[in-house]
Scaffold this active site. Sequence first.
Site, mmCIF file in Angstrom:
data_model
loop_
_atom_site.group_PDB
_atom_site.id
_atom_site.type_symbol
_atom_site.label_atom_id
_atom_site.label_comp_id
_atom_site.label_asym_id
_atom_site.label_seq_id
_atom_site.Cartn_x
_atom_site.Cartn_y
_atom_site.Cartn_z
ATOM 1 N N ARG A 178 -14.418 1.883 6.335
ATOM 2 C CA ARG A 178 -13.458 1.041 5.539
ATOM 3 C C ARG A 178 -12.426 0.593 6.412
ATOM 4 O O ARG A 178 -12.085 1.279 7.569
ATOM 5 C CB ARG A 178 -12.832 1.844 4.344
ATOM 6 C CG ARG A 178 -13.946 2.087 3.346
ATOM 7 C CD ARG A 178 -14.362 0.803 2.333
ATOM 8 N NE ARG A 178 -15.284 1.094 1.507
ATOM 9 C CZ ARG A 178 -15.802 0.013 0.616
ATOM 10 N NH1 ARG A 178 -15.451 -1.245 0.707
ATOM 11 N NH2 ARG A 178 -16.873 0.366 -0.247
ATOM 12 N N VAL A 179 -11.909 -0.639 6.323
ATOM 13 C CA VAL A 179 -10.587 -1.124 7.034
ATOM 14 C C VAL A 179 -9.396 -0.897 6.377
ATOM 15 O O VAL A 179 -9.124 -1.659 5.357
ATOM 16 C CB VAL A 179 -10.930 -2.528 7.338
ATOM 17 C CG1 VAL A 179 -9.540 -3.118 8.219
ATOM 18 C CG2 VAL A 179 -12.013 -2.655 8.435
ATOM 19 N N THR A 180 -8.622 0.316 6.439
ATOM 20 C CA THR A 180 -7.515 0.531 5.767
ATOM 21 C C THR A 180 -6.215 0.458 6.581
ATOM 22 O O THR A 180 -6.255 0.275 7.718
ATOM 23 C CB THR A 180 -7.596 2.056 5.243
ATOM 24 O OG1 THR A 180 -7.641 3.008 6.175
ATOM 25 C CG2 THR A 180 -9.010 1.909 4.405
ATOM 26 N N CYS A 218 0.753 -1.160 0.151
ATOM 27 C CA CYS A 218 0.027 0.000 0.104
ATOM 28 C C CYS A 218 0.787 1.250 0.022
ATOM 29 O O CYS A 218 1.701 1.497 0.995
ATOM 30 C CB CYS A 218 -0.813 -0.205 1.272
ATOM 31 S SG CYS A 218 -1.869 1.571 1.509
ATOM 32 N N TYR A 256 -5.595 5.691 -8.920
ATOM 33 C CA TYR A 256 -6.818 4.700 -8.479
ATOM 34 C C TYR A 256 -7.981 5.000 -9.168
ATOM 35 O O TYR A 256 -8.784 4.270 -9.640
ATOM 36 C CB TYR A 256 -6.862 4.780 -7.034
ATOM 37 C CG TYR A 256 -5.931 4.305 -6.098
ATOM 38 C CD1 TYR A 256 -6.182 2.799 -5.896
ATOM 39 C CD2 TYR A 256 -4.857 4.662 -5.970
ATOM 40 C CE1 TYR A 256 -5.116 2.132 -5.187
ATOM 41 C CE2 TYR A 256 -3.780 4.096 -5.058
ATOM 42 C CZ TYR A 256 -3.902 2.823 -4.752
ATOM 43 O OH TYR A 256 -2.930 2.208 -3.667
#
Length: 327
Positions: free
Chosen positions: A130-132, A63, A195
């Site tokens: 969201r799980v970021t 990431c 993105y």
Amino acid sequence: MGKLIDGVWHDVWYDTKSSGGAFKRSEAAFRNWITADGSAGPSGEGGFEAESGRYHLYVSYACPWAHRALIFRALKGLSDHITVSAVHPDMLSDGWHFGTDFDDATGDTLYGLPFMRDVYLKALPDMSGRVTVPVLWDKQRETIVSNESSEIIRMLNSAFDGITGNTDDYWPADQRGAIEEVNARIYDTLNNGVYKAGFATTQSAYDAAIHPLFDTLDWLEQRLSTSRYLMGDKQTEADWRLFTTLIRFDPVYHLHFKCNRARIIDYPNLWAYTRDLYQTKGVAETVKMDHIVRHYHYSHESINPHRILPINPVLDYLAPHGRDPMA
């Protein structure tokens, strides 16, 4: 990448139908700050004092947002003061997970939890969002300090200086306005622009993203023809925010996200600049290209449904960059 709704995991991708095929990034949910004395920062609550061994980073080597935090941990001499857990590069129906069957995937070294979402739920059992990564975790209070990478790097830039003695400043007060202007363009059109191009589900959304992206690369190439770094002869946070996109561009974004008008190696100044930053002490160790290539091509089923990993170009990031000194 799914999300939590009232503490329950849902395997749902970003909704591009409601936005005309355009990708819209979610806002970070935790915005507290570590400060030298524990006082409150620009957002969130106080009580997060800089202390050696108290904090932990949850990251993905794939990431770019998490990569920023890893770079600042290295640059600021924080490796002995802030521990790290790295997720597995595959992000599938359960989101980021802590499998250890991939080199440098550590598992959750604090609690042994199976999924990144479990870390969020430990901090907030009814979490929605969201799980970021990255996540900056407080071991003492057992909660999330922040999951906003742009703010985490500013904490790491200065909050621990009294502990490490490292006073290198990548967010100098006299350049902040100029840095913010550069950051804003790079974030919108390039960091997030790749993105927006790659996750677009209509031609018009892709077209709206891809042309500003290459306009910015052209602008950067020209800017770097007269300046070693974005803000002059010294590195700032603007360079490192850009670097994590540049290092992924040719191996991933050029092919996988259809950002294929040109490669970074086709820009003489940008390519030399990328090598210059890569060769900064401590940075190369934060670049795990196997995680990067695996994550994007294997995790994004809507883009690469057969999960075929490309052979990719051979790039020599250690070749002399010739940018020191510059006229």
